[in-house]
Design a protein around this motif. Sequence first.
Motif, PDB file in Angstrom:
ATOM      1  N   PRO A 104      10.183 -39.466 -52.696  1.00  0.00           N
ATOM      2  CA  PRO A 104       9.882 -38.061 -52.394  1.00  0.00           C
ATOM      3  C   PRO A 104       8.634 -37.937 -51.514  1.00  0.00           C
ATOM      4  CG  PRO A 104      10.290 -38.356 -54.743  1.00  0.00           C
ATOM      5  CD  PRO A 104      10.179 -39.732 -54.151  1.00  0.00           C
ATOM      6  N   LEU A 105       8.543 -36.811 -50.800  1.00  0.00           N
ATOM      7  CA  LEU A 105       7.449 -36.594 -49.855  1.00  0.00           C
ATOM      8  C   LEU A 105       6.080 -36.710 -50.521  1.00  0.00           C
ATOM      9  CD1 LEU A 105       6.410 -35.674 -47.065  1.00  0.00           C
ATOM     10  CD2 LEU A 105       6.754 -33.307 -47.796  1.00  0.00           C
ATOM     11  N   GLY A 106       5.884 -36.056 -51.663  1.00  0.00           N
ATOM     12  CA  GLY A 106       4.585 -36.084 -52.331  1.00  0.00           C
ATOM     13  C   GLY A 106       4.168 -37.486 -52.722  1.00  0.00           C
ATOM     14  N   ARG A 107       5.114 -38.262 -53.214  1.00  0.00           N
ATOM     15  CA  ARG A 107       4.795 -39.630 -53.632  1.00  0.00           C
ATOM     16  C   ARG A 107       4.443 -40.492 -52.419  1.00  0.00           C
ATOM     17  NH1 ARG A 107       9.285 -42.249 -57.244  1.00  0.00           N
ATOM     18  NH2 ARG A 107       8.833 -40.325 -58.383  1.00  0.00           N
ATOM     19  N   ARG A 108       5.135 -40.280 -51.313  1.00  0.00           N
ATOM     20  CA  ARG A 108       4.833 -41.060 -50.107  1.00  0.00           C
ATOM     21  C   ARG A 108       3.454 -40.728 -49.556  1.00  0.00           C
ATOM     22  NH1 ARG A 108       8.061 -39.750 -45.924  1.00  0.00           N
ATOM     23  NH2 ARG A 108       9.396 -38.292 -47.030  1.00  0.00           N
ATOM     24  N   LEU A 109       3.099 -39.444 -49.569  1.00  0.00           N
ATOM     25  CA  LEU A 109       1.768 -39.065 -49.095  1.00  0.00           C
ATOM     26  C   LEU A 109       0.679 -39.651 -49.992  1.00  0.00           C
ATOM     27  CD1 LEU A 109       2.288 -35.335 -48.031  1.00  0.00           C
ATOM     28  CD2 LEU A 109       1.753 -37.267 -46.546  1.00  0.00           C
ATOM     29  N   ALA A 110       0.917 -39.638 -51.300  1.00  0.00           N
ATOM     30  CA  ALA A 110      -0.059 -40.217 -52.216  1.00  0.00           C
ATOM     31  C   ALA A 110      -0.212 -41.714 -51.966  1.00  0.00           C
ATOM     32  CB  ALA A 110       0.372 -39.959 -53.667  1.00  0.00           C
ATOM     33  N   ALA A 111       0.918 -42.397 -51.735  1.00  0.00           N
ATOM     34  CA  ALA A 111       0.861 -43.835 -51.448  1.00  0.00           C
ATOM     35  C   ALA A 111       0.156 -44.101 -50.124  1.00  0.00           C
ATOM     36  CB  ALA A 111       2.280 -44.409 -51.411  1.00  0.00           C
ATOM     37  N   THR A 112       0.361 -43.218 -49.148  1.00  0.00           N
ATOM     38  CA  THR A 112      -0.297 -43.366 -47.843  1.00  0.00           C
ATOM     39  C   THR A 112      -1.808 -43.270 -47.983  1.00  0.00           C
ATOM     40  OG1 THR A 112       1.609 -42.450 -46.668  1.00  0.00           O
ATOM     41  CG2 THR A 112      -0.521 -42.354 -45.535  1.00  0.00           C
ATOM     42  N   LEU A 113      -2.260 -42.347 -48.811  1.00  0.00           N
ATOM     43  CA  LEU A 113      -3.699 -42.157 -48.996  1.00  0.00           C
ATOM     44  C   LEU A 113      -4.341 -43.319 -49.750  1.00  0.00           C
ATOM     45  CD1 LEU A 113      -3.773 -38.336 -49.812  1.00  0.00           C
ATOM     46  CD2 LEU A 113      -4.374 -39.462 -47.664  1.00  0.00           C
ATOM     47  N   ARG A 114      -3.524 -44.143 -50.390  1.00  0.00           N
ATOM     48  CA  ARG A 114      -4.077 -45.318 -51.075  1.00  0.00           C
ATOM     49  C   ARG A 114      -4.178 -46.532 -50.151  1.00  0.00           C
ATOM     50  NH1 ARG A 114      -0.801 -43.327 -55.448  1.00  0.00           N
ATOM     51  NH2 ARG A 114       0.880 -44.760 -54.877  1.00  0.00           N
ATOM     52  N   LEU A 115      -3.595 -46.434 -48.953  1.00  0.00           N
ATOM     53  CA  LEU A 115      -3.636 -47.556 -48.018  1.00  0.00           C
ATOM     54  C   LEU A 115      -5.007 -47.652 -47.350  1.00  0.00           C
ATOM     55  CD1 LEU A 115      -0.193 -47.140 -46.215  1.00  0.00           C
ATOM     56  CD2 LEU A 115      -0.800 -48.910 -47.877  1.00  0.00           C
ATOM     57  N   ARG A 116      -5.530 -48.849 -47.266  1.00  0.00           N
ATOM     58  CA  ARG A 116      -6.827 -49.051 -46.624  1.00  0.00           C
ATOM     59  C   ARG A 116      -6.767 -48.697 -45.142  1.00  0.00           C
ATOM     60  NH1 ARG A 116      -9.268 -54.754 -47.985  1.00  0.00           N
ATOM     61  NH2 ARG A 116      -8.693 -53.940 -50.026  1.00  0.00           N
ATOM     62  N   VAL A 117      -5.642 -49.041 -44.484  1.00  0.00           N
ATOM     63  CA  VAL A 117      -5.531 -48.782 -43.047  1.00  0.00           C
ATOM     64  C   VAL A 117      -5.616 -47.292 -42.744  1.00  0.00           C
ATOM     65  CG1 VAL A 117      -2.989 -48.717 -43.108  1.00  0.00           C
ATOM     66  CG2 VAL A 117      -4.154 -49.205 -40.965  1.00  0.00           C
ATOM     67  N   THR A 118      -5.151 -46.440 -43.654  1.00  0.00           N
ATOM     68  CA  THR A 118      -5.202 -44.995 -43.435  1.00  0.00           C
ATOM     69  C   THR A 118      -6.637 -44.528 -43.232  1.00  0.00           C
ATOM     70  OG1 THR A 118      -3.229 -44.699 -44.809  1.00  0.00           O
ATOM     71  CG2 THR A 118      -4.564 -42.747 -44.373  1.00  0.00           C
ATOM     72  N   TRP A 119      -7.521 -44.948 -44.109  1.00  0.00           N
ATOM     73  CA  TRP A 119      -8.905 -44.485 -44.048  1.00  0.00           C
ATOM     74  C   TRP A 119      -9.691 -45.179 -42.936  1.00  0.00           C
ATOM     75  CZ3 TRP A 119      -9.424 -40.108 -46.238  1.00  0.00           C
ATOM     76  CH2 TRP A 119      -8.599 -39.775 -47.321  1.00  0.00           C
ATOM     77  N   HIS A 120      -9.417 -46.457 -42.725  1.00  0.00           N
ATOM     78  CA  HIS A 120     -10.090 -47.150 -41.622  1.00  0.00           C
ATOM     79  C   HIS A 120      -9.733 -46.511 -40.283  1.00  0.00           C
ATOM     80  CE1 HIS A 120     -10.613 -51.168 -44.040  1.00  0.00           C
ATOM     81  NE2 HIS A 120     -11.448 -50.223 -44.419  1.00  0.00           N
ATOM     82  N   ALA A 121      -8.425 -46.348 -40.039  1.00  0.00           N
ATOM     83  CA  ALA A 121      -7.984 -45.792 -38.756  1.00  0.00           C
ATOM     84  C   ALA A 121      -8.416 -44.336 -38.605  1.00  0.00           C
ATOM     85  CB  ALA A 121      -6.465 -45.911 -38.616  1.00  0.00           C
ATOM     86  N   ALA A 122      -8.415 -43.580 -39.711  1.00  0.00           N
ATOM     87  CA  ALA A 122      -8.848 -42.178 -39.643  1.00  0.00           C
ATOM     88  C   ALA A 122     -10.302 -42.084 -39.206  1.00  0.00           C
ATOM     89  CB  ALA A 122      -8.648 -41.502 -40.997  1.00  0.00           C
ATOM     90  N   ALA A 123     -11.158 -42.947 -39.775  1.00  0.00           N
ATOM     91  CA  ALA A 123     -12.574 -42.924 -39.410  1.00  0.00           C
ATOM     92  C   ALA A 123     -12.768 -43.287 -37.937  1.00  0.00           C
ATOM     93  CB  ALA A 123     -13.352 -43.906 -40.296  1.00  0.00           C
ATOM     94  N   LEU A 124     -12.049 -44.303 -37.469  1.00  0.00           N
ATOM     95  CA  LEU A 124     -12.199 -44.739 -36.079  1.00  0.00           C
ATOM     96  C   LEU A 124     -11.639 -43.699 -35.107  1.00  0.00           C
ATOM     97  CD1 LEU A 124     -11.213 -48.500 -36.525  1.00  0.00           C
ATOM     98  CD2 LEU A 124     -13.514 -47.550 -36.211  1.00  0.00           C
ATOM     99  N   TYR A 125     -10.524 -43.075 -35.477  1.00  0.00           N
ATOM    100  CA  TYR A 125      -9.912 -42.084 -34.579  1.00  0.00           C
ATOM    101  C   TYR A 125     -10.737 -40.803 -34.541  1.00  0.00           C
ATOM    102  CZ  TYR A 125      -5.952 -40.177 -31.974  1.00  0.00           C
ATOM    103  OH  TYR A 125      -5.141 -39.654 -30.980  1.00  0.00           O
ATOM    104  N   ALA A 126     -11.394 -40.481 -35.650  1.00  0.00           N
ATOM    105  CA  ALA A 126     -12.276 -39.309 -35.652  1.00  0.00           C
ATOM    106  C   ALA A 126     -13.394 -39.474 -34.634  1.00  0.00           C
ATOM    107  CB  ALA A 126     -12.852 -39.092 -37.043  1.00  0.00           C
ATOM    108  N   VAL A 127     -13.841 -40.718 -34.432  1.00  0.00           N
ATOM    109  CA  VAL A 127     -14.883 -40.984 -33.443  1.00  0.00           C
ATOM    110  C   VAL A 127     -14.285 -41.049 -32.032  1.00  0.00           C
ATOM    111  CG1 VAL A 127     -16.688 -42.585 -32.689  1.00  0.00           C
ATOM    112  CG2 VAL A 127     -16.264 -42.238 -35.134  1.00  0.00           C
ATOM    113  N   ALA A 128     -13.204 -41.824 -31.861  1.00  0.00           N
ATOM    114  CA  ALA A 128     -12.657 -42.058 -30.526  1.00  0.00           C
ATOM    115  C   ALA A 128     -11.968 -40.812 -29.957  1.00  0.00           C
ATOM    116  CB  ALA A 128     -11.683 -43.235 -30.560  1.00  0.00           C
ATOM    117  N   PHE A 129     -10.919 -40.352 -30.625  1.00  0.00           N
ATOM    118  CA  PHE A 129     -10.217 -39.169 -30.116  1.00  0.00           C
ATOM    119  C   PHE A 129     -11.026 -37.900 -30.355  1.00  0.00           C
ATOM    120  CE2 PHE A 129      -7.029 -35.731 -30.423  1.00  0.00           C
ATOM    121  CZ  PHE A 129      -6.520 -35.827 -29.125  1.00  0.00           C
TER     122      PHE A 129
END
Length: 402
Positions: free
Chosen positions: A201-226
């Motif tokens: 289900p959508l909610g479970r996938r989003l929760a699993a996405t937020l537990r991924l390390r790459v999500t937070w690493h890439a979010a921090a880098l993209y917040a700076v770059a883009f």
Amino acid sequence: MTMSTDTTSARRGLMLAMATAGFAVNFWAWALLSPLAPKLKDALHLSPLQQALLVAVPVIVGSLGRIPVGALTDRFGGRVMFPLVSLATIVPVLYLGLAGQTSLAGLLVGGFFLGVGGTSFAVGVPFVTAWFPPAKRGLAVGVFGAGMGGTAISALTTVKLVDTYGSRTPFVLTAVVLAVYAVLAWLLMRDAPDRTVPGEPLGRRLAATLRLRVTWHAAALYAVAFGGYVAFSVYLPAYLRTAYGLTQADAANRMAGFVLLAVVMRPIGGWLSDRIEPTRVLTVALSVVGVGAVVQAFTPPLAPLGTVAFLSMAAALGAGSGATFALVAMLAPASKVGSVTGVVGAAGGLGGFVPPLLMGSIYGRYGSYTLGLALLAVVAAAAVLLTTTAVRRSARAVAGRA
């Protein structure tokens, strides 16, 4: 064998071209209000805060909307989502063109739903990633990312069309282009045959996405770059007028040069990431941003040092944006690329929203931009540290398993 390879390459090229065109067209629509903000301010007697809110609402909605849209793309695919997002964007475009420009409330309602166009980014990245093999994903996603140049189409045409043909013209024209694209996308686009479709289900996938390390690493880098790219493309004309006394036309032309260079460098950043690792590209790009910010903090003469500093930062921010999504393509699980892209894309959009407000506040209090640019240098240095430690370890772990 050769025929099969050639056919596959041609199909991939067509899918990439359609996705990039869809991104550009939807971003064109997403950015329609920004060039008109000064005219609307005078016509409706808006305060500076109301004018800023008018421009900010589509950005915020388009950024946050990428989170659910990216997850929906994982489930339904780009072949469904690209026409759907394009058709949904037509409604606020026509509303703003035909009826929504007579009041602030009408503009804010139209701008809220106009934000749907900004979510197209979260459709394209998983769609393109699924079509290309790992060794070519950096370049492919970088080419797709060049569709952000759709904002330049709006900047260059909207005011001219209004002045020549009336206030409805750019909106009606954009709506027609969106409709044509939606039809072509439905007829020509196909999802990759080996695309991984999640069953959760959508909610479970989003929760699993937020537990991924790459999500937070890439979010921090993209917040700076883009985020840095967005912030400069919005605030650079005001900065150049205030700091260097340039005319509005001269400042706008220099901003266009900044945007163009960043757009061109985005696929180059992806291409380099395919060859020398995304973390290396990000390390160099973010270091250049930090050095450029330090130089510009002293407000050097615009010719040549200031120009070199700004163009260097433009190239670095574009390359860094491309490298960030090469990193996502490398580290994110195939079934969650869209979900990760949604979160990361939201971080990039919001990262571009905060700095202009901060720069304006700092200048209003101290009469100088030095502190704001120094803060950019510090943030870039922190991003370099993150890249060379935690992000590099994650990338090498994935490469080792492969």
